[in-house]
Design a protein around this motif. Structure first.
Motif, PDB file in Angstrom:
ATOM      1  N   ARG A 116     -40.979 -17.078  36.565  1.00 54.89           N
ATOM      2  CA  ARG A 116     -40.895 -16.932  35.113  1.00 54.89           C
ATOM      3  C   ARG A 116     -40.514 -15.500  34.758  1.00 54.89           C
ATOM      4  NH1 ARG A 116     -46.736 -19.163  33.651  1.00 54.89           N
ATOM      5  NH2 ARG A 116     -46.278 -18.104  31.725  1.00 54.89           N
TER       6      ARG A 116
ATOM      7  N   TYR B  72     -44.235 -11.105  34.781  1.00 55.83           N
ATOM      8  CA  TYR B  72     -45.303 -11.949  35.292  1.00 55.83           C
ATOM      9  C   TYR B  72     -45.681 -11.542  36.698  1.00 55.83           C
ATOM     10  CZ  TYR B  72     -45.019 -15.380  31.526  1.00 55.83           C
ATOM     11  OH  TYR B  72     -45.066 -15.999  30.312  1.00 55.83           O
TER      12      TYR B  72
ATOM     13  N   THR C 200     -50.410 -15.423  37.081  1.00 53.75           N
ATOM     14  CA  THR C 200     -50.595 -15.883  35.701  1.00 53.75           C
ATOM     15  C   THR C 200     -50.732 -14.728  34.717  1.00 53.75           C
ATOM     16  OG1 THR C 200     -52.983 -16.032  36.031  1.00 53.75           O
ATOM     17  CG2 THR C 200     -51.691 -18.036  36.436  1.00 53.75           C
TER      18      THR C 200
ATOM     19  N   ILE D 255     -49.578 -11.177  32.788  1.00 53.56           N
ATOM     20  CA  ILE D 255     -48.382 -10.453  32.342  1.00 53.56           C
ATOM     21  C   ILE D 255     -48.703  -8.971  32.430  1.00 53.56           C
ATOM     22  CG2 ILE D 255     -46.841  -9.943  30.423  1.00 53.56           C
ATOM     23  CD1 ILE D 255     -47.225 -12.789  29.450  1.00 53.56           C
TER      24      ILE D 255
END
Length: 111
Positions: free
Chosen positions: A2, A71, A74, A76
């Motif tokens: 991601r 990321y 999980t 950031i």
């Protein structure tokens, strides 16, 4: 993997940066990033707002080009885009950080 969208340096505009920095919560985030190490997780910030509002503030800073987010699992992680900002707007980031530090000292009892 991601990823999050960030503006390219040539798309960062002074009016967007100044608008993002006009909010005291966002200046607090910038100051913590400037005072700490790079790659601070969002949960490392003790902000006096809800999680959704906190997420909004980080998004505004990212979309303005002030911070970079990535990321890691999980989480950031956040870091200042200091080099890009210093090249585009020399002295701006340091002036904002210095003003915020000065305001924090003045707000302290006996300051």
């Amino acid at each position: 993997m991601r990823t999050l969208d960030h503006p390219m340096p040539d798309h960062i505009r002074i009016d967007t940066v100044l608008s993002a920095l006009a909010d005291p919560i966002r200046r607090r985030i910038v100051n913590q990033l400037a005072d700490g190490h790079d790659d601070q997780a969002c949960i490392a910030f003790a902000l006096p707002v809800s999680k959704s509002t906190s997420t909004h503030h980080f998004r505004v800073l990212r979309e303005a080009g002030i911070i970079e987010q990535r990321y890691q699992g999980t989480a950031i992680l956040n870091s200042l885009r200091r080099a890009a900002l210093d090249q585009l707007f020399p002295g701006l980031l340091e002036a904002v950080i210095a003003a915020e530090r000065s305001a924090a000292i003045t707000a302290m009892p006996g300051g």
